[in-house]
Design a protein around this motif. Structure first.
Motif, PDB file in Angstrom:
ATOM      1  N   LEU A   1       0.899  -1.254   0.057  1.00  0.00           N
ATOM      2  CA  LEU A   1       0.010   0.012  -0.096  1.00  0.00           C
ATOM      3  C   LEU A   1       0.893   1.414  -0.021  1.00  0.00           C
ATOM      4  CD1 LEU A   1      -2.906  -0.997   2.372  1.00  0.00           C
ATOM      5  CD2 LEU A   1      -3.073  -0.713   0.208  1.00  0.00           C
TER       6      LEU A   1
ATOM      7  N   LEU B   1       1.995   1.661  -3.443  1.00  0.00           N
ATOM      8  CA  LEU B   1       1.127   2.122  -4.372  1.00  0.00           C
ATOM      9  C   LEU B   1       0.730   3.558  -4.164  1.00  0.00           C
ATOM     10  CD1 LEU B   1      -1.168  -0.848  -4.480  1.00  0.00           C
ATOM     11  CD2 LEU B   1       0.085  -0.159  -6.180  1.00  0.00           C
TER      12      LEU B   1
ATOM     13  N   GLN C   1      -4.799  -1.431  -5.100  1.00  0.00           N
ATOM     14  CA  GLN C   1      -4.803  -0.877  -3.762  1.00  0.00           C
ATOM     15  C   GLN C   1      -6.132  -1.296  -3.099  1.00  0.00           C
ATOM     16  OE1 GLN C   1      -4.288   3.192  -3.796  1.00  0.00           O
ATOM     17  NE2 GLN C   1      -3.531   3.277  -2.028  1.00  0.00           N
TER      18      GLN C   1
END
Length: 533
Positions: A61, A64, A484
């Motif tokens: 995460l 991203l 995500q």
């Protein structure tokens, strides 16, 4: 009798009950924390076997998020670059269209055309200094330095901090055109009258200048009729002699070629007429005698040479200078020290004899951005590195998208040179040479301006590349957003504590703990007397 406490009668049961109560109390505390925070645990250790998955998900995460921020910034940069280059391409195509339309009805005075072309050139130069979020778009890897000097400096020159005068494009064009036209304004040719019925044109006498600047006589002249004769003799310098054996008839003519330094030629044709304007560059009046006719022919010849020089020769020179000027760069190049445009070299007598590389202390170098070239084994094969790759953004663990651009891309250079050729070479007066001069501008400037959308590659091709890059960025953003969401759901499944489940467990533990306390309290009051009774 001595008793060891841990092993005393009944101590095991008491210790076991205490441990159970403490375990229930800890469960109660954990569930209360889960209910208030919504998290399974405040530490990764409390996640048990899910801790590794949670750590990996958090790292994904975080990556991203970084990709997303980079993509957003790159999208802004790319969209502005596409808009800017589209404007440059449009300026080029509109100018070419205007030139071609003008062929149908050449204006008597094209000063307005010059002004419009100059304004378009200034607009294009300003456009190439666009920036996004404080970063310049057309400086290659260098996003902090203004890639293009201001239009006034480029055109009119400046004085640097050391007091050196730097010549701009206007001065270079004037310098080159003056060298080409020569002191007589006729392409460095010399016209004389060997006799009353002949005229002679001779090449530039200075061998170091001849062929490099101005016209040289080329080919074999042709005549029609029997009265006019012409021949070229000699080679260094050559001389064209035109003579009259008698009175020519109307329509009799003489034609000869004038070669220019770029290897192209223009043809001069003089025709006999019953009457002709004194400013004509193509017709001469038949006089009362052969000598009178020769005077008229000689005057028309002088007009034709000056007309060809100020028209075709000057336009060719202007196009050549503008092209060369826009190759200039303050940095980079094959040698890594910049690219210098050419300046004219003179001998002691001020005759132009060739070219010498300009220097940063005598000439404006319009492009100031990054300009890296490849480094092959053969230096003459060095070419600019790909501009698109000078700026790139990481869109995934293994994917990158190039979004770079340079203002000195060859196609952009040609469009700028085409606009500059129009601005400096369009005819400003209406005379016998206007049409020929205009057509030469159309040929030279039009060819340069075709780099906006017709050549391969063209400015429009660069727009397409950046548009494709913008699409790739958009697709990557969509993919990353979907990834995500999936990773976040996985992480939530590990870290988040469902409220309904926690409440149910909390009530269960409370009931068990309360029951345990009640039983423990009752047992603590139990004695032999109470038991017997």
């Amino acid at each position: 009798m001595t008793t060891i406490s841990p092993f005393a009668a009944g101590s095991y049961i008491a210790n076991r009950n205490t441990s159970q109560l403490l375990a229930l109390k800890n469960q109660l505390n954990d569930l209360s924390n889960q209910l208030s925070s919504g998290k399974v645990s405040q530490t990764y250790g409390g996640l048990g076997t899910g801790r590794s998955t949670a750590l990996a998900a958090q790292a994904t995460l975080s990556a991203l998020d970084g990709y997303g921020a980079g993509i957003t910034a790159a999208q802004t940069r790319t969209n502005v670059a596409v808009t800017s280059l589209t404007q440059v391409a449009k300026l080029g195509t509109d100018a070419r269209t205007a030139l071609n339309n003008g062929l149908q009805s050449i204006a008597a005075n094209t000063t307005a055309g010059r002004s419009i072309a100059l304004a378009n050139l200034q607009t294009a130069l300003d456009t190439l200094n666009q920036s996004a979020a404080g970063s310049y778009l057309f400086g290659g890897r260098d996003a902090t330095t203004q890639p293009v000097l201001d239009a006034d400096t480029i055109l009119n020159g400046t004085t640097d901090s050391q007091g050196n005068t730097l010549a701009g494009l206007t001065a270079l064009v004037s310098e080159r055109v003056t060298a080409e036209l020569g002191p007589g304004g006729n392409g460095r040719l010399t016209q004389t009258a060997p006799s009353a019925t002949s005229v002679q044109v001779t090449d530039e006498a200075n061998a170091a200048t001849r062929g490099r600047f101005g016209f040289t006589l080329s080919g074999t002249p042709t005549t029609t009729g029997t009265a006019i004769n012409a021949a070229i003799t000699g080679t260094g310098p050559a001389a064209l002699t035109i003579g009259l054996a008698g009175q020519p008839a109307v329509g009799d003519s003489v034609s000869f070629a004038l070669k220019m330094p770029d290897g192209t030629s223009t043809t001069v044709t003089l025709s006999a007429a019953a009457s002709a304007d004194s400013t004509s560059t193509t017709s001469f009046a038949i006089g009362a005698t052969a000598a009178d006719t020769m005077k008229n022919l000689s005057a028309t010849l002088a007009n034709a040479l000056k007309g060809a020089a100020t028209g075709t020769l000057a336009v060719n020179a202007t196009a050549s200078v503008t092209q060369d000027f826009f190759t200039g760069s303050a940095r980079g190049g094959p040698s890594g020290t910049g690219i210098m445009p050419q300046r004219i070299a003179y001998d002691a007598a001020k005759n132009p004899t060739g070219y010498v590389a300009a220097t940063p202390t005598n000439t404006v170098l319009w492009y100031q951005g990054e300009n890296t070239y490849t480094t092959p084994a053969d230096p003459t094969q060095a070419v600019p590195t790909t501009a698109l790759d000078t700026q790139s953004v990481q869109v995934s663990a293994t994917g990158q998208v190039g979004t770079g651009a340079r203002a000195n891309d060859k196609t952009i250079q040609n469009v700028l040179a085409g606009l500059a050729t129009m601005a400096f070479a369009l005819p400003t007066t209406s005379d016998a040479n206007t049409s020929a001069t205009y057509k030469t501008v159309v040929s030279k400037a039009g060819a340069l301006l075709s780099a906006s959308d017709q050549t391969n590659p063209s400015v429009q091709d660069t727009v397409t590349q950046l548009s494709v890059a913008a699409t790739r960025l958009s697709n990557a953003k969509t993919t990353n957003t979907a990834t995500q969401t999936t990773v976040q759901n996985t992480l939530d499944g590990i870290e988040q504590a469902p409220t309904e489940e926690v409440v149910a467990k909390l009530l269960d533990v409370q009931n068990r703990l309360q029951a345990s306390y009640q039983v423990t309290a009752s047992l603590s009051k139990l004695s032999l007397v109470n038991y017997i009774s």
